[in-house]
Design an enzyme around this catalytic site. Structure first.
Site, PDB file in Angstrom:
ATOM      1  N   ARG A 130       0.847  -1.195   0.000  1.00 30.04           N
ATOM      2  CA  ARG A 130       0.000   0.000   0.000  1.00 30.04           C
ATOM      3  C   ARG A 130       0.887   1.251   0.000  1.00 30.04           C
ATOM      4  O   ARG A 130       2.086   1.148   0.163  1.00 30.04           O
ATOM      5  CB  ARG A 130      -0.946   0.004   1.202  1.00 30.04           C
ATOM      6  CG  ARG A 130      -0.238  -0.070   2.541  1.00 30.04           C
ATOM      7  CD  ARG A 130      -1.257   0.035   3.703  1.00 30.04           C
ATOM      8  NE  ARG A 130      -0.577  -0.098   4.990  1.00 30.04           N
ATOM      9  CZ  ARG A 130      -1.170   0.044   6.170  1.00 30.04           C
ATOM     10  NH1 ARG A 130      -2.460   0.301   6.255  1.00 30.04           N
ATOM     11  NH2 ARG A 130      -0.474  -0.081   7.286  1.00 30.04           N
TER      12      ARG A 130
ATOM     13  N   GLU B 105      -3.223   7.230   7.143  1.00 37.13           N
ATOM     14  CA  GLU B 105      -1.869   7.235   7.693  1.00 37.13           C
ATOM     15  C   GLU B 105      -0.834   7.740   6.686  1.00 37.13           C
ATOM     16  O   GLU B 105       0.073   7.000   6.281  1.00 37.13           O
ATOM     17  CB  GLU B 105      -1.493   5.836   8.199  1.00 37.13           C
ATOM     18  CG  GLU B 105      -2.337   5.398   9.385  1.00 37.13           C
ATOM     19  CD  GLU B 105      -1.983   4.014   9.911  1.00 37.13           C
ATOM     20  OE1 GLU B 105      -1.338   3.250   9.186  1.00 37.13           O
ATOM     21  OE2 GLU B 105      -2.337   3.712  11.060  1.00 37.13           O
TER      22      GLU B 105
ATOM     23  N   GLU C 205      -7.664   4.513  15.590  1.00 40.48           N
ATOM     24  CA  GLU C 205      -7.341   3.084  15.674  1.00 40.48           C
ATOM     25  C   GLU C 205      -6.721   2.817  17.038  1.00 40.48           C
ATOM     26  O   GLU C 205      -5.639   3.330  17.335  1.00 40.48           O
ATOM     27  CB  GLU C 205      -6.363   2.673  14.564  1.00 40.48           C
ATOM     28  CG  GLU C 205      -6.900   2.887  13.160  1.00 40.48           C
ATOM     29  CD  GLU C 205      -5.938   2.417  12.067  1.00 40.48           C
ATOM     30  OE1 GLU C 205      -4.934   1.756  12.401  1.00 40.48           O
ATOM     31  OE2 GLU C 205      -6.189   2.732  10.890  1.00 40.48           O
TER      32      GLU C 205
ATOM     33  N   MET D  20      -2.558 -11.544  11.417  1.00 42.94           N
ATOM     34  CA  MET D  20      -2.165 -11.775  12.812  1.00 42.94           C
ATOM     35  C   MET D  20      -2.477 -10.558  13.698  1.00 42.94           C
ATOM     36  O   MET D  20      -2.059 -10.512  14.857  1.00 42.94           O
ATOM     37  CB  MET D  20      -0.678 -12.103  12.897  1.00 42.94           C
ATOM     38  CG  MET D  20      -0.230 -13.304  12.083  1.00 42.94           C
ATOM     39  SD  MET D  20      -1.069 -14.845  12.511  1.00 42.94           S
ATOM     40  CE  MET D  20      -0.219 -15.260  14.044  1.00 42.94           C
ATOM     41  N   HIS D  21      -3.202  -9.584  13.174  1.00 41.96           N
ATOM     42  CA  HIS D  21      -3.579  -8.391  13.947  1.00 41.96           C
ATOM     43  C   HIS D  21      -4.928  -8.661  14.610  1.00 41.96           C
ATOM     44  O   HIS D  21      -5.935  -8.857  13.922  1.00 41.96           O
ATOM     45  CB  HIS D  21      -3.672  -7.194  13.001  1.00 41.96           C
ATOM     46  CG  HIS D  21      -3.770  -5.877  13.683  1.00 41.96           C
ATOM     47  ND1 HIS D  21      -4.761  -5.573  14.589  1.00 41.96           N
ATOM     48  CD2 HIS D  21      -3.002  -4.765  13.611  1.00 41.96           C
ATOM     49  CE1 HIS D  21      -4.599  -4.343  15.024  1.00 41.96           C
ATOM     50  NE2 HIS D  21      -3.522  -3.831  14.453  1.00 41.96           N
TER      51      HIS D  21
HETATM   52 ZN   LIG Z   1      -3.392   1.553  10.693  1.00 41.30          ZN
END
Ligand SMILES: [Zn+2]
Ligand SMILES: [Zn+2]
Ligand SMILES: [Zn+2]
Lengths: 651, 651, 651
Positions: B103, B142, B313, B363-364
């Site tokens: 990204r 971000e 977040e 895995m988050h």
């Molecule tokens: Zn983020």
């Protein structure tokens, strides 16, 4: 049990060849590998072949009764070939060509190089396929050495797209399998897909896993080019490839399926220096190597070779390529040689006959000094040859199936490289820790692939077996074979996604539990596991949170379960330190009715038929007296020494 | 005080959406962010828009009363767009493109990408600008994540030249400002100027500083493209951008000036692992995060948002992206949530609703497990929602101006990156040390920009404020506000040169002293500061030699002055360790008549109106009993717990 | 014994020049270097020369009686020149150009740049070659700074092929010399040979060694371009080049052969920080520098300059370019200055007159502060000037040949970079350890090149002298000069191959022994050497196995010999720690009848004619009272102080 070496007649004056061959034979050697880096001498100009010198070299070796292992020279295409076809070169992940000047400067996907390989291997096989001296062929040399499996060339890109199309059929299926919706990574056609390179941050781990699989398959395809030609033009000869130690960049099992023998190149001291063992461990085993390094690989390559295994290159002295290069302790070359045989090697070949006085490996010791006088290590080789001669009078035993199977999976290595989740979690090292724990308990081990049947084994051990095939889970459930399952097993689908039923995925048929959270812990964090409130070991690096109805055998400090048992299956929800692991595996093996004993530091045992070998890698003199007749050595085993008994009982 | 989450309907079967929305509402959530990575689903082929799925998703959320935060999808341009316009890609400092596959693969300077951004944002705003579910917009995602602010592309080069021409007018002025005469670096025209890249050794630090400023301005320009469209097509909605923690690659203040709210993404455990704290500190706070990480950023982003701040977040469990990823200690997710509110957050949104089973972040952790069952952390979220409901009955307090202002300046970060002078000197870490010292003294802090007025503050603290604006120096002199000035302040002009009157430059109006020499010291060198000959603290990393008529308050070991006071201003001519700094600041605040108390390890306080919050990040149970009525918790605060009092006094 | 400085009139307003010049003269300075980075001010547009400002600057300096050292400005070609001829840029080993933006952005092989160099040097020499102020020329500035010797450009490739053809005549000879048969690396013509770059793994070390030799020869050629012009247009002036410390990328001896004086740039604190000394050593000498750093280089450059040596840049305060930049302890600038004179320096010139307020080196201290006021260090300079004036009344002594010669060889450095065999083996550091051991024994040392005669020396020391020229071996054998030979000496032929008779090659004429095996050992492995069974020292890093009829003087723990003696020659078959080495060398020097004494920590002595200097780098006050008349200081030498005696005896 044969001995051998590697010889480069092109490095030496022809006048010296005969004396070399004679001294090899006198030393007790059988096999001599030649040819594998000689392309520029075989074809010094495009299309101009100069076989004569190699003809004469083979004759000299043959005259002494030596058996030639002939290597195809494809690891070192000459400069003229590269200049004509620069697209032979592999391309690195920074999009730079990996140029001429050393070796392995080719891309496995290169169409031109596949054609050139056909040309040179055919020429060589036509010349020597029926030669009486040629007993065995070696394809290329050490596939992947210097990280040469992955290439990001235009050829690789094109073949990767085709490979993906074959695997997934439609790009929609690929997008779903990889979860490309995640960051708008969806493709509209296979032609849009690049190798995973130069991205802003990590690429999709499924993308990377498939690129690893593809790259591995390119090795299989490339090796088959050799095989097709050699099978046709040199029938009746065994064909092997010499693999390396600690190397996981391609899947060795399918390459091995195509070959007759798996051979490997064993450098215990070099590999210890490059390993991730602590400085203390490295100092203790400085001149012996780690006691499980060679054993692990012997057991692994015995499986890769479907039972047939050689060491094609055995370290005979200091090498040149590690960060630090000490000399083997006197006795170790003999010990390593016998250890290879104990683990089933048919031949142990030293690299190399004589130390070269020039070029990259001039600091790599051989059996001869550069000045053509014997290095002191020849006395150890001589001793082994004599010992074999003495012992084989009564017949040599053969490898049998071990009690314990340990699963090793190249794809699991790639999964956890693509997605380690903890910087200090390494699949290879984790499996090796399990191997060490088993071997410290005196157990002989077979290494198996996840696609293998577990029939005949009395216990199975796996750890971090990312993707567990349905067949393996099914057989374990059906056979009720005792199985010890380490953390992260069953945590991924074949596409590197989380299973719908969470980890351990298909193993839930064996053990009714689910992993709902995982933690990776930095080095230095050590947390207890508790048995009824008392310390029973140490957790390091990895810890899982499990939901289950089962009553845990061990707990973490917060009361969560750490070790679970259901029927004959156990699940350990953490990485633990070496002592803890050995204790847990001793308990598990006891329940499986397998005898264990905690061996003295540095001692290792290995059963070969009804022989029992004991090898002392440690610094202490060890007393060891099994029930049997001592064939070699004695009950007191000195450091760097070994003993062999003929046991009363079978296995 | 609202709760919320981040949801990706495109990741899940449509049949699941309704149950998800219902459970979000039941958990007490208000906000749901969607859309920010969905370009390939919104426009799967060039010009072909498929809004229908997103229409339906918004309807489902709206039906549950959830308020949508709609993200523009520009962080993830799809492959077809990159293939059509490869010059969208940023170029790294090695002149390599930063390719598709993850990204943020775009250059802020790309003219094509600015046009494409206009196109997609317009389409989205036309579709959803007036949608009743859409309450808030988020621009992109971000900015700068994965070090994506700097690009050395042809577009960037061209725009940089224009930016320089606008700033300097003539190339002669630029040559003088940068001191280009130094190594014959003088330019004859703006067209000769490249980005600072691939040079033989370090480029002119003024050159690098201006390239950082330019790159930061490109973010401002790029963000405005979104704003212009959204303001026009979606009037009445707040617009925010979600910034990150520990991120200084662009100047957040001007970006924030254009927005309605500053939001940020808070991952206390991931950031602790990546931080430069010692292994001991990292072990102590392993599962809580450092007690000043979240607070510092809340205070910083409250300023960036001109008073309006969210966490967009919030870490709800282990993440995937740090070197090691432990799980939050039970209680910490509740603690972090309340801490956000205490520092003025209007909303605390968890990332993400459900853990993805595929791709980079599988895995988050989320609030849901991948199998659509609640993760245990939902009980903590539920608890916060209940506690807010209970407390808001009597009205919730609002943030007021703090007593103490701490200056934070992105340009100072760039100055000391361009010219650290000591390898272990880091601006961000240095300011954070000052923040920690203040917070260990129980003080609530406002973070201000160097261009801000200091009106209303009872004390000002700054350190390494490289360039001190005339206005700030003037206001300090005029107001006689107590100010504590750390080393390296006023040491540079706006062009990163040495001031004509030497450091501390314009601050010499406040303090008649000059720095004539500086020293950077390696880690491990610890030197005393002395109070009348007795040890009074420890110097580390940095030390200055000052000439002045003032009598020092503290001395170095060689008799030189270390701490100076003149009127209400103090100047510290060194970096000192944490204990020393806390002691010095306690003395300074005492002189400014501000109450302080040295808190128990890991305890932090925060005033919000007449409420006082206490948060226990430590491992000890702490007794804490202020004058007031306890609203939440008790006088005994357990680890990972908090307490709230309504205080008798205001502020 | 002259003092001087470096001055950049182009950095300062013309109005300030006269005051600067006057203060320089008043401070006691003689030499002022100017011009070496001023190309963009001399030729601001292609072909447009603006000499007038420099004319005036020279007049101002001349008026004060200052003598100008004029630098050619070739280290900083301006942007317009690079834009016209981008192929001037060097190319790094990743095939990337090393761009404009700092300095030294040129390739020594560039034909265009050689032509441009001729043009600008000719113009400068025509203008100032006969100028009465110009006393000395400097060619370019710090050849090789920022690793700029090696370039992999197309020009370099072409010239390398020509260089190889000249060296080997036929490509067959080259293939044989390099051992290219090894991995089919054989070439068919010189045109096929590339620089050693981007290869898959290490290239042939002989290939790399020759590329180093070639690159070094390019510096010689490039320097001669300057010399030819300056000799012709500025006859009667000395010409020097200012070399650096710790720099081995080109062979300094042949460059020095062409010059009149070797000068070097001495930054004791910066170099200590960058060195590989332990953190403890670095802390102890933090503000003094290592006591052997300056001395070693003085002795080395005295040889490079064939007896004539200057320091062209002497550190006067903190620098900007090391990882950490402390300030010299008061007294050290005076100490370093006197130490330079003690080792034979004709002039000690401080870098720089005034600290610049802008650009890359604005944090580099000068004799003046940026605001044109004297830095405190000027009192030390003044003191030295006064002391010289006082002492020279009775005549100043001159350097004489030392008793002990230590061999230093740039080619040996390259050999062991190409083939270290142990990661922790470094040639430069190893020679420096020997130098330190000698100096800790109070001995004055001459450094010699391997091609030098050893006539007149009472003892010779060498270590890791990879290739020993026949002439040196022959002279040692013939003269029977006592020689101490460290490990790895004589281990390579001139082509970096193993000698036919093994190591130590031609030294076997001196010592009948052969090295048949070598070991490199990781840091932390310490093994004893034994004298008749008792510990006599410690082996670290390197160990050899020797076969010989000689009776060893010392043994390793396995009984093998460690130290051998035959006639006046000793061979040490290991690296040993500092204490061990000093003991062994003390024994050796005793046998050579050279007086030694183990000096107090940090104390160093140096004979200059009949003067004896003592320098105290340590932290203790030291008593030292030789037989002689004290000229400076006293028998009690404080830290950072020195003393000078006129000795009764010669040398
Ligand atoms: Zn983020
Ligand atoms: Zn090999
Ligand atoms: Zn310099």
């Amino acid at each position: 049990m044969q001995l051998g070496t590697c010889y480069y007649p092109e490095h030496w004056p022809e006048a010296q060849w005969e004396d070399d061959a004679r001294r090899m034979a006198e030393l007790g050697l059988t096999y001599v590998r030649v040819g594998e880096f000689a392309w520029s001498r075989i074809e010094p100009e495009p299309g101009v072949f100069t076989w004569e010198w190699l003809d004469r070299a083979l004759d000299v070796l043959h005259a002494q009764g030596l058996r030639v292992v002939m290597g195809t020279p494809t690891a070192t295409p000459p400069k003229w070939l590269i200049d004509r076809h620069p697209d032979i070169l592999a391309v690195d992940e920074n999009n730079q060509p990996r140029r001429f000047g050393s070796r392995r400067h080719y891309c496995f996907s290169s169409t031109v190089y596949r054609e050139e390989t056909r040309r040179i291997v055919t020429a060589m096989a036509e010349r020597y396929g029926q030669h009486p001296a040629v007993a065995v062929w070696q394809t290329d040399n050490e596939f992947g050495c210097h990280n040469t499996i992955l290439s990001f060339s235009a050829c690789a890109r094109k073949r990767f797209q085709g490979w993906l199309e074959k695997r997934y059929g439609t790009v929609k299926a690929l997008n779903e399998a990889w979860g490309n919706v995640f960051w708008s990574m969806e493709y509209r056609s296979f032609a849009e897909i690049d190798p995973p390179m130069q991205a802003v941050t990590e690429t999709n781990p499924s993308h990377r896993l498939d690129f690893r699989r593809f790259s591995s398959d390119m090795v299989v395809e490339y090796n088959r080019i050799h095989l097709d030609i050699l099978r046709r033009l040199s029938p009746g000869r065994d064909i092997h490839h010499n693999y390396m130690g600690c190397f996981t960049e391609f899947d060795h099992y399918p390459v091995g399926d195509d070959l007759d023998i798996a051979t490997w190149d064993s450098y215990p001291l070099g590999f210890l220096d490059q390993s991730r063992y602590s400085p203390e461990v490295k100092r203790y085993y400085l001149r012996t190597g780690h006691p499980d390094f060679a054993g692990f690989h012997h057991d692994l390559y015995r499986r890769v070779g479907k039972g047939r295994m050689w060491v094609q290159e055995q370290q005979p002295g200091p090498v040149n390529w590690a960060g630090h290069n000490p000399a083997p302790k006197p006795g170790m070359v003999r010990l390593w040689t016998w250890e290879g045989f104990a683990h089933g090697a048919e031949a142990m070949n030293y690299f190399r006959w004589r130390q070269a006085p020039f070029a990259q490996e001039q600091m790599h010791a051989g059996l001869d000094l550069p000045n053509a006088t014997p290095a002191p290590v020849q006395t150890e080789v001589r001793q082994v040859a004599d010992e074999i001669a003495r012992l084989q009078a009564n017949g040599l035993p053969r490898t049998q199936q071990a009690d314990v199977a340990l699963v090793f999976d190249y794809h699991a290595q790639w999964v956890f490289e693509a997605q380690p989740q903890g910087r200090n979690f390494l699949y290879f090292d984790t499996v090796l820790e399990y191997y060490t724990a088993l071997r410290e308990l005196g157990v002989s081990v077979d290494i198996i692939a996840p696609q293998d049947s577990i029939k005949g084994y009395r216990a199975v051990v796996m750890v971090a077996q990312a993707h567990v095939p349905e067949a393996l889970a099914g057989e374990l459930t059906q056979e009720q074979t005792p199985v010890f399952i380490g953390p992260r097993s069953g945590s991924k689908t074949v596409s590197l996604c989380t299973p719908e039923n969470l980890a351990p995925g298909p193993l839930q048929a064996l053990l009714p539990l689910q992993v709902i959270q995982v933690e990776s812990l930095p080095d230095g964090v050590v947390e207890p596991v508790l048995l009824e409130g008392d310390a029973a070991g140490s957790v390091v690096r990895w810890r899982e949170r499990v939901v289950t109805e089962l009553t845990p055998l061990l707990h973490f400090d917060n009361g969560d379960g750490a070790l679970f048992r259901h029927g004959n299956a156990q699940y350990l929800a953490a990485c633990v330190d070496g002592d803890t692991l050995r204790n847990l595996l001793q308990g598990f093996l006891g329940q499986a009715d397998i005898d264990t004993t905690v061996l003295h530091k540095g001692l290792r045992l290995r059963r070969l038929g009804n022989w029992l070998f004991a090898f002392n890698y440690g610094q202490d003199k060890v007393q060891f007296a099994p029930q049997g007749q001592c064939l070699l050595g004695s009950e007191e085993i000195l450091p760097a020494d070994l003993a062999v008994w003929q046991m009363d009982s079978e296995a």
